[in-house]
Structures are given as structure tokens and as C-alpha cells.
Design a protein around this motif. Structure first.
Motif, PDB file in Angstrom:
ATOM      1  N   ALA A  80       0.830  -1.210   0.000  1.00  0.00           N
ATOM      2  CA  ALA A  80       0.000   0.000   0.000  1.00  0.00           C
ATOM      3  C   ALA A  80       0.859   1.252   0.000  1.00  0.00           C
ATOM      4  O   ALA A  80       0.577   2.205  -0.734  1.00  0.00           O
ATOM      5  CB  ALA A  80      -0.931  -0.014   1.207  1.00  0.00           C
ATOM      6  N   VAL A  81       1.910   1.268   0.794  1.00  0.00           N
ATOM      7  CA  VAL A  81       2.795   2.437   0.847  1.00  0.00           C
ATOM      8  C   VAL A  81       3.475   2.665  -0.498  1.00  0.00           C
ATOM      9  O   VAL A  81       3.566   3.803  -0.984  1.00  0.00           O
ATOM     10  CB  VAL A  81       3.842   2.276   1.983  1.00  0.00           C
ATOM     11  CG1 VAL A  81       4.957   3.294   1.865  1.00  0.00           C
ATOM     12  CG2 VAL A  81       3.158   2.386   3.329  1.00  0.00           C
ATOM     13  N   ILE A  82       3.924   1.590  -1.140  1.00  0.00           N
ATOM     14  CA  ILE A  82       4.587   1.735  -2.446  1.00  0.00           C
ATOM     15  C   ILE A  82       3.607   2.269  -3.486  1.00  0.00           C
ATOM     16  O   ILE A  82       3.942   3.178  -4.257  1.00  0.00           O
ATOM     17  CB  ILE A  82       5.184   0.384  -2.885  1.00  0.00           C
ATOM     18  CG1 ILE A  82       6.394   0.057  -2.017  1.00  0.00           C
ATOM     19  CG2 ILE A  82       5.576   0.403  -4.354  1.00  0.00           C
ATOM     20  CD1 ILE A  82       6.921  -1.348  -2.196  1.00  0.00           C
ATOM     21  N   LEU A  83       2.379   1.745  -3.511  1.00  0.00           N
ATOM     22  CA  LEU A  83       1.396   2.218  -4.487  1.00  0.00           C
ATOM     23  C   LEU A  83       1.009   3.675  -4.249  1.00  0.00           C
ATOM     24  O   LEU A  83       0.886   4.459  -5.192  1.00  0.00           O
ATOM     25  CB  LEU A  83       0.160   1.327  -4.458  1.00  0.00           C
ATOM     26  CG  LEU A  83       0.329  -0.046  -5.100  1.00  0.00           C
ATOM     27  CD1 LEU A  83      -0.911  -0.895  -4.877  1.00  0.00           C
ATOM     28  CD2 LEU A  83       0.626   0.076  -6.573  1.00  0.00           C
ATOM     29  N   ILE A  84       0.829   4.050  -2.991  1.00  0.00           N
ATOM     30  CA  ILE A  84       0.477   5.439  -2.685  1.00  0.00           C
ATOM     31  C   ILE A  84       1.649   6.365  -3.018  1.00  0.00           C
ATOM     32  O   ILE A  84       1.455   7.455  -3.568  1.00  0.00           O
ATOM     33  CB  ILE A  84       0.036   5.566  -1.213  1.00  0.00           C
ATOM     34  CG1 ILE A  84      -1.309   4.863  -1.019  1.00  0.00           C
ATOM     35  CG2 ILE A  84      -0.047   7.022  -0.786  1.00  0.00           C
ATOM     36  CD1 ILE A  84      -1.737   4.728   0.423  1.00  0.00           C
ATOM     37  N   ALA A  85       2.860   5.928  -2.719  1.00  0.00           N
ATOM     38  CA  ALA A  85       4.026   6.748  -3.038  1.00  0.00           C
ATOM     39  C   ALA A  85       4.159   6.934  -4.546  1.00  0.00           C
ATOM     40  O   ALA A  85       4.462   8.036  -5.020  1.00  0.00           O
ATOM     41  CB  ALA A  85       5.292   6.104  -2.469  1.00  0.00           C
ATOM     42  N   TRP A  86       3.915   5.875  -5.316  1.00  0.00           N
ATOM     43  CA  TRP A  86       3.992   5.989  -6.766  1.00  0.00           C
ATOM     44  C   TRP A  86       2.916   6.933  -7.300  1.00  0.00           C
ATOM     45  O   TRP A  86       3.170   7.756  -8.183  1.00  0.00           O
ATOM     46  CB  TRP A  86       3.837   4.604  -7.395  1.00  0.00           C
ATOM     47  CG  TRP A  86       3.892   4.630  -8.882  1.00  0.00           C
ATOM     48  CD1 TRP A  86       2.854   4.481  -9.733  1.00  0.00           C
ATOM     49  CD2 TRP A  86       5.056   4.840  -9.685  1.00  0.00           C
ATOM     50  NE1 TRP A  86       3.289   4.573 -11.022  1.00  0.00           N
ATOM     51  CE2 TRP A  86       4.638   4.798 -11.028  1.00  0.00           C
ATOM     52  CE3 TRP A  86       6.390   5.058  -9.406  1.00  0.00           C
ATOM     53  CZ2 TRP A  86       5.524   4.962 -12.091  1.00  0.00           C
ATOM     54  CZ3 TRP A  86       7.264   5.214 -10.463  1.00  0.00           C
ATOM     55  CH2 TRP A  86       6.831   5.175 -11.779  1.00  0.00           C
ATOM     56  N   GLU A  88       1.491   9.443  -5.671  1.00  0.00           N
ATOM     57  CA  GLU A  88       1.851  10.809  -5.281  1.00  0.00           C
ATOM     58  C   GLU A  88       3.006  11.341  -6.121  1.00  0.00           C
ATOM     59  O   GLU A  88       3.030  12.513  -6.481  1.00  0.00           O
ATOM     60  CB  GLU A  88       2.206  10.868  -3.791  1.00  0.00           C
ATOM     61  CG  GLU A  88       1.016  10.675  -2.881  1.00  0.00           C
ATOM     62  CD  GLU A  88      -0.038  11.744  -3.073  1.00  0.00           C
ATOM     63  OE1 GLU A  88       0.303  12.931  -3.265  1.00  0.00           O
ATOM     64  OE2 GLU A  88      -1.232  11.386  -3.061  1.00  0.00           O
ATOM     65  N   TYR A  89       3.968  10.479  -6.435  1.00  0.00           N
ATOM     66  CA  TYR A  89       5.074  10.884  -7.297  1.00  0.00           C
ATOM     67  C   TYR A  89       4.545  11.316  -8.662  1.00  0.00           C
ATOM     68  O   TYR A  89       4.951  12.347  -9.191  1.00  0.00           O
ATOM     69  CB  TYR A  89       6.071   9.733  -7.441  1.00  0.00           C
ATOM     70  CG  TYR A  89       7.043   9.914  -8.577  1.00  0.00           C
ATOM     71  CD1 TYR A  89       8.072  10.838  -8.486  1.00  0.00           C
ATOM     72  CD2 TYR A  89       6.914   9.177  -9.746  1.00  0.00           C
ATOM     73  CE1 TYR A  89       8.956  11.022  -9.534  1.00  0.00           C
ATOM     74  CE2 TYR A  89       7.792   9.346 -10.798  1.00  0.00           C
ATOM     75  CZ  TYR A  89       8.812  10.262 -10.690  1.00  0.00           C
ATOM     76  OH  TYR A  89       9.683  10.443 -11.728  1.00  0.00           O
ATOM     77  N   ASN A  90       3.648  10.538  -9.239  1.00  0.00           N
ATOM     78  CA  ASN A  90       3.076  10.891 -10.541  1.00  0.00           C
ATOM     79  C   ASN A  90       2.234  12.155 -10.461  1.00  0.00           C
ATOM     80  O   ASN A  90       2.247  12.975 -11.384  1.00  0.00           O
ATOM     81  CB  ASN A  90       2.251   9.739 -11.106  1.00  0.00           C
ATOM     82  CG  ASN A  90       3.130   8.681 -11.715  1.00  0.00           C
ATOM     83  OD1 ASN A  90       4.146   8.990 -12.314  1.00  0.00           O
ATOM     84  ND2 ASN A  90       2.740   7.431 -11.551  1.00  0.00           N
ATOM     85  N   ARG A  91       1.510  12.319  -9.367  1.00  0.00           N
ATOM     86  CA  ARG A  91       0.719  13.549  -9.221  1.00  0.00           C
ATOM     87  C   ARG A  91       1.642  14.767  -9.117  1.00  0.00           C
ATOM     88  O   ARG A  91       1.376  15.806  -9.709  1.00  0.00           O
ATOM     89  CB  ARG A  91      -0.189  13.452  -7.996  1.00  0.00           C
ATOM     90  CG  ARG A  91      -1.182  14.586  -7.941  1.00  0.00           C
ATOM     91  CD  ARG A  91      -2.243  14.338  -6.963  1.00  0.00           C
ATOM     92  NE  ARG A  91      -1.729  14.350  -5.606  1.00  0.00           N
ATOM     93  CZ  ARG A  91      -2.482  14.451  -4.543  1.00  0.00           C
ATOM     94  NH1 ARG A  91      -3.785  14.507  -4.668  1.00  0.00           N
ATOM     95  NH2 ARG A  91      -1.959  14.466  -3.346  1.00  0.00           N
ATOM     96  N   TYR A  92       2.729  14.646  -8.390  1.00  0.00           N
ATOM     97  CA  TYR A  92       3.692  15.738  -8.286  1.00  0.00           C
ATOM     98  C   TYR A  92       4.373  15.995  -9.630  1.00  0.00           C
ATOM     99  O   TYR A  92       4.555  17.136 -10.035  1.00  0.00           O
ATOM    100  CB  TYR A  92       4.747  15.409  -7.217  1.00  0.00           C
ATOM    101  CG  TYR A  92       5.859  16.416  -7.150  1.00  0.00           C
ATOM    102  CD1 TYR A  92       5.665  17.660  -6.568  1.00  0.00           C
ATOM    103  CD2 TYR A  92       7.105  16.138  -7.702  1.00  0.00           C
ATOM    104  CE1 TYR A  92       6.683  18.598  -6.523  1.00  0.00           C
ATOM    105  CE2 TYR A  92       8.126  17.059  -7.666  1.00  0.00           C
ATOM    106  CZ  TYR A  92       7.910  18.289  -7.070  1.00  0.00           C
ATOM    107  OH  TYR A  92       8.920  19.210  -7.044  1.00  0.00           O
ATOM    108  N   ARG A  93       4.714  14.928 -10.334  1.00  0.00           N
ATOM    109  CA  ARG A  93       5.430  15.052 -11.595  1.00  0.00           C
ATOM    110  C   ARG A  93       4.586  15.696 -12.684  1.00  0.00           C
ATOM    111  O   ARG A  93       5.083  16.497 -13.467  1.00  0.00           O
ATOM    112  CB  ARG A  93       5.866  13.656 -12.034  1.00  0.00           C
ATOM    113  CG  ARG A  93       6.639  13.617 -13.303  1.00  0.00           C
ATOM    114  CD  ARG A  93       7.085  12.207 -13.586  1.00  0.00           C
ATOM    115  NE  ARG A  93       7.559  12.094 -14.948  1.00  0.00           N
ATOM    116  CZ  ARG A  93       7.593  10.988 -15.630  1.00  0.00           C
ATOM    117  NH1 ARG A  93       7.150   9.879 -15.079  1.00  0.00           N
ATOM    118  NH2 ARG A  93       8.046  10.963 -16.858  1.00  0.00           N
TER     119      ARG A  93
END
Length: 147
Positions: A80-86, A88-93
Motif C-alpha cells: 500500500a505504501v509503495i502504491l500510494i508513493a507511486w 503521489e510521485y506521478n501527481r507531483y510530476r
């Protein structure tokens, strides 16, 4: 066509209590529907040998393996942490970057050629936002009326 408020469903215009009640009722019926699929799911899992796996992992020693009690929730949490981090990374990018380009304007000649109509009908279509196109029996445009 006349506006029919029963056809267009706007949940935000309903009172919150009514929306909440409908949500609870919908959830209850989905759970009842899922309950009806349990026998088939059980058969499928039995055919795959899940019952044997549960017996070998948990029931043979009449105790639950402590490693499984710790590792499985930790693996689920890590996933779950990896999916949420990915996400959020895409949303920031991709934040504030509109990658969609504007479409080129279509001129009257292209419209007339695509419809197989006269330049007058194409001019009427370009000038109006809402139009009713009249067709003959061979599906060729013969007239247009704007609303």
C-alpha cells in the motif's frame, strides 16, 4: 426533447440524509449479492487447493504461525505504501502540466466535403452551436435548421 428530471440523475442536489440512506441500501444489496457468489468462490478455491494450503499453514499444528501473522500484514502495508508513493510521485510530476494540445479549426470546405453537402449547409453548421440536420433517403444532407 423536453428536460426530464427523472432521466438526469444529480446526486448532489439530493438531501444528504437521502443520499446516505441510498448509499447504505446500495451497500447492503451489494453485500447480499456478494454473499450469493460465496458457494462458487468456495468451489473455485477448493479446486485450486486453498483449503489444503490453509490446513498445511494454520491447522496442522493447531496454531497460527507467528511469522505469518507479522509478515502478511507488513507485506500488505508495504504494498500500500509503495502504491500510494507511486501515485503521489506521478501527481507531483504531472501537476500543472496540460499535455493536451488544442485541436486545429476545421474550415467550411472540409465540413462540406466530409458531409457531402453544399457550402451553404456547412456555413450554417459552422455558425451555430446547436443544429438539426435534415437528410434525404440516401443519407445526404439537404438542409439545416439552427436552434
Amino acid at each position: 426533447m423536453k428536460f426530464d428530471s427523472k432521466v438526469i440523475y444529480k446526486p448532489r442536489s439530493q438531501p444528504a440524509l437521502q443520499r446516505g440512506f441510498f448509499s447504505v441500501v446500495t451497500f447492503a444489496f451489494w453485500m447480499a449479492y456478494a454473499y450469493l457468489w460465496l458457494p462458487l468462490l468456495t468451489l473455485f478455491l477448493w479446486l485450486l487447493g486453498v483449503r489444503t494450503a490453509v490446513f498445511e499453514l494454520y491447522l496442522r499444528e493447531h496454531q497460527v504461525e507467528p511469522f505469518l501473522l507479522i509478515s502478511l500484514p507488513m507485506l500488505a502495508l508495504a504494498s500500500a505504501v509503495i502504491l500510494i508513493a507511486w501515485a503521489e510521485y506521478n501527481r507531483y510530476r504531472f501537476r500543472d502540466k496540460d499535455r493536451r494540445g488544442a485541436h486545429a479549426n476545421v474550415d467550411r470546405q472540409d465540413i462540406a466535403r466530409a458531409f457531402g453537402s453544399s457550402d451553404e449547409i456547412a456555413r450554417s453548421l459552422v455558425a451555430s452551436k446547436v443544429a438539426v440536420l435534415r437528410m434525404d433517403d440516401s443519407a445526404a444532407p439537404v438542409g439545416v435548421s439552427t436552434l
